[in-house]
Design a protein around this motif. Structure first.
Motif, PDB file in Angstrom:
ATOM      1  N   GLU A  25       2.508  38.900 -23.200  1.00  0.00           N
ATOM      2  CA  GLU A  25       2.091  40.016 -22.307  1.00  0.00           C
ATOM      3  C   GLU A  25       0.835  40.179 -23.612  1.00  0.00           C
ATOM      4  N   GLN A  26       0.780  40.429 -25.085  1.00  0.00           N
ATOM      5  CA  GLN A  26      -0.251  41.042 -26.146  1.00  0.00           C
ATOM      6  C   GLN A  26       0.135  39.899 -26.795  1.00  0.00           C
ATOM      7  N   ALA A  27      -1.645  39.477 -27.608  1.00  0.00           N
ATOM      8  CA  ALA A  27      -1.591  39.069 -28.798  1.00  0.00           C
ATOM      9  C   ALA A  27      -2.190  39.246 -29.685  1.00  0.00           C
ATOM     10  N   GLU A  28      -2.186  39.864 -30.702  1.00  0.00           N
ATOM     11  CA  GLU A  28      -3.323  40.800 -31.995  1.00  0.00           C
ATOM     12  C   GLU A  28      -3.076  39.596 -32.914  1.00  0.00           C
ATOM     13  N   ALA A  29      -4.206  38.903 -34.100  1.00  0.00           N
ATOM     14  CA  ALA A  29      -4.231  38.565 -35.545  1.00  0.00           C
ATOM     15  C   ALA A  29      -4.467  40.128 -35.931  1.00  0.00           C
ATOM     16  N   SER A  30      -4.650  39.501 -37.222  1.00  0.00           N
ATOM     17  CA  SER A  30      -4.893  40.643 -38.280  1.00  0.00           C
ATOM     18  C   SER A  30      -5.666  40.028 -39.560  1.00  0.00           C
ATOM     19  N   ARG A  31      -6.482  40.268 -40.608  1.00  0.00           N
ATOM     20  CA  ARG A  31      -5.838  39.669 -42.069  1.00  0.00           C
ATOM     21  C   ARG A  31      -4.659  40.460 -42.592  1.00  0.00           C
ATOM     22  N   SER A  32      -4.047  39.067 -43.569  1.00  0.00           N
ATOM     23  CA  SER A  32      -2.941  39.543 -44.398  1.00  0.00           C
ATOM     24  C   SER A  32      -2.771  38.413 -45.353  1.00  0.00           C
ATOM     25  N   GLY A  33      -2.950  39.663 -46.831  1.00  0.00           N
ATOM     26  CA  GLY A  33      -3.351  38.495 -48.212  1.00  0.00           C
ATOM     27  C   GLY A  33      -4.430  37.665 -47.536  1.00  0.00           C
ATOM     28  N   MET A  34      -4.390  36.009 -48.028  1.00  0.00           N
ATOM     29  CA  MET A  34      -4.925  34.461 -47.810  1.00  0.00           C
ATOM     30  C   MET A  34      -5.061  34.348 -46.995  1.00  0.00           C
ATOM     31  N   GLY A  35      -4.572  34.561 -45.803  1.00  0.00           N
ATOM     32  CA  GLY A  35      -4.234  34.304 -44.169  1.00  0.00           C
ATOM     33  C   GLY A  35      -3.899  35.545 -43.374  1.00  0.00           C
ATOM     34  N   TRP A  36      -3.483  34.958 -42.010  1.00  0.00           N
ATOM     35  CA  TRP A  36      -3.502  35.986 -41.188  1.00  0.00           C
ATOM     36  C   TRP A  36      -2.356  35.779 -40.418  1.00  0.00           C
ATOM     37  N   ARG A  37      -2.140  37.456 -39.817  1.00  0.00           N
ATOM     38  CA  ARG A  37      -0.162  38.241 -38.847  1.00  0.00           C
ATOM     39  C   ARG A  37      -1.150  37.324 -38.136  1.00  0.00           C
ATOM     40  N   PHE A  38      -0.225  37.073 -36.878  1.00  0.00           N
ATOM     41  CA  PHE A  38       0.232  37.741 -35.803  1.00  0.00           C
ATOM     42  C   PHE A  38       1.447  37.711 -35.163  1.00  0.00           C
ATOM     43  N   ASP A  39       0.791  38.496 -33.746  1.00  0.00           N
ATOM     44  CA  ASP A  39       1.924  39.770 -32.900  1.00  0.00           C
ATOM     45  C   ASP A  39       2.056  39.181 -32.004  1.00  0.00           C
ATOM     46  N   VAL A  40       3.351  38.603 -30.935  1.00  0.00           N
ATOM     47  CA  VAL A  40       2.884  37.914 -30.024  1.00  0.00           C
ATOM     48  C   VAL A  40       3.764  38.622 -29.306  1.00  0.00           C
ATOM     49  N   THR A  41       3.593  39.200 -28.006  1.00  0.00           N
ATOM     50  CA  THR A  41       4.564  39.710 -27.099  1.00  0.00           C
ATOM     51  C   THR A  41       4.867  38.862 -25.612  1.00  0.00           C
ATOM     52  N   LEU A  42       6.518  38.412 -25.872  1.00  0.00           N
ATOM     53  CA  LEU A  42       6.482  37.713 -24.685  1.00  0.00           C
ATOM     54  C   LEU A  42       7.672  37.730 -24.048  1.00  0.00           C
ATOM     55  N   ARG A  43       7.454  37.577 -22.640  1.00  0.00           N
ATOM     56  CA  ARG A  43       8.394  38.646 -21.810  1.00  0.00           C
ATOM     57  C   ARG A  43       9.138  36.961 -20.701  1.00  0.00           C
ATOM     58  N   HIS A  44      10.035  36.593 -21.004  1.00  0.00           N
ATOM     59  CA  HIS A  44      11.246  35.450 -20.849  1.00  0.00           C
ATOM     60  C   HIS A  44      12.077  35.926 -19.765  1.00  0.00           C
ATOM     61  N   PRO A  45      12.780  35.367 -18.503  1.00  0.00           N
ATOM     62  CA  PRO A  45      14.131  36.229 -18.386  1.00  0.00           C
ATOM     63  C   PRO A  45      15.499  34.930 -18.901  1.00  0.00           C
ATOM     64  N   ASP A  46      15.267  35.584 -20.048  1.00  0.00           N
ATOM     65  CA  ASP A  46      16.429  34.691 -20.804  1.00  0.00           C
ATOM     66  C   ASP A  46      17.950  34.812 -20.120  1.00  0.00           C
ATOM     67  N   THR A  47      18.442  33.586 -20.066  1.00  0.00           N
ATOM     68  CA  THR A  47      20.294  33.742 -19.087  1.00  0.00           C
ATOM     69  C   THR A  47      21.373  33.666 -20.583  1.00  0.00           C
ATOM     70  N   GLY A  48      20.336  33.479 -21.905  1.00  0.00           N
ATOM     71  CA  GLY A  48      21.381  33.527 -22.755  1.00  0.00           C
ATOM     72  C   GLY A  48      20.655  31.896 -23.069  1.00  0.00           C
ATOM     73  N   TRP A  49      21.994  31.413 -24.421  1.00  0.00           N
ATOM     74  CA  TRP A  49      21.660  30.597 -25.173  1.00  0.00           C
ATOM     75  C   TRP A  49      21.388  28.605 -24.374  1.00  0.00           C
ATOM     76  N   ASP A  50      21.294  29.242 -22.796  1.00  0.00           N
ATOM     77  CA  ASP A  50      21.365  27.856 -22.240  1.00  0.00           C
ATOM     78  C   ASP A  50      19.827  28.265 -22.107  1.00  0.00           C
ATOM     79  N   HIS A  51      18.942  29.056 -21.975  1.00  0.00           N
ATOM     80  CA  HIS A  51      17.648  28.785 -21.381  1.00  0.00           C
ATOM     81  C   HIS A  51      17.752  30.342 -21.377  1.00  0.00           C
ATOM     82  N   TYR A  52      16.104  29.776 -22.853  1.00  0.00           N
ATOM     83  CA  TYR A  52      15.503  31.462 -23.456  1.00  0.00           C
ATOM     84  C   TYR A  52      14.046  30.649 -23.942  1.00  0.00           C
ATOM     85  N   ALA A  53      13.298  32.191 -24.101  1.00  0.00           N
ATOM     86  CA  ALA A  53      12.471  31.700 -24.770  1.00  0.00           C
ATOM     87  C   ALA A  53      12.336  31.382 -26.252  1.00  0.00           C
ATOM     88  N   ASP A  54      11.377  29.651 -27.007  1.00  0.00           N
ATOM     89  CA  ASP A  54      12.276  29.494 -28.002  1.00  0.00           C
ATOM     90  C   ASP A  54      11.405  29.642 -28.920  1.00  0.00           C
TER      91      ASP A  54
END
Length: 121
Positions: A25-54
């Motif tokens: 749904e959303q992804a952002e990148a920003s400089r963080s120290g020597m590297g980059w930081r990524f913030d990612v927003t996901l949506r998935h109809p997780d049903t529990g341990w048998d089926h989830y965004a992993d």
């Protein structure tokens, strides 16, 4: 015996459709120290341990993995959800990265998001 094997062979040969792949749904990148930081927003109809965004990953446009954020548990009561990955080393001069998400049942989603990286972060 052949009549029992034929339905099995046909079932194995049928392409599997991703019913509910993870959606970025959303992804952002920003400089963080020597590297980059990524913030990612996901949506998935997780049903529990048998089926989830992993997981989600950061790739170069040619498909080289720069980093992966493994999601260690289902988020059936927290949708959408945002997770971060820091200290991702992006090669000098690379101005775009690709984000894609994975589901524990269906694997990597065909949906990707391309992020432009500004030189100053």
């Amino acid at each position: 015996m052949i009549r029992f094997l034929l339905p099995l062979v046909l079932a194995l040969a049928a392409p599997s459709a991703q019913a509910d792949p993870p959606v970025i749904e959303q992804a952002e990148a920003s400089r963080s120290g020597m590297g980059w930081r990524f913030d990612v927003t996901l949506r998935h109809p997780d049903t529990g341990w048998d089926h989830y965004a992993d997981a989600w990953e950061v790739l170069t446009p040619d498909g080289t993995r720069l980093g992966i954020r493994k999601l260690m548990h289902p988020h059936e009561t927290e949708q959408p959800f945002t997770r971060s990955l820091s200290s991702v080393m992006v090669p000098d001069g690379l101005r775009k990265v690709v984000i894609r998400a994975r589901c524990s049942v269906d694997g990597w989603s065909d949906q990707t998001v391309t992020l432009s990286l500004s030189p100053g972060g």
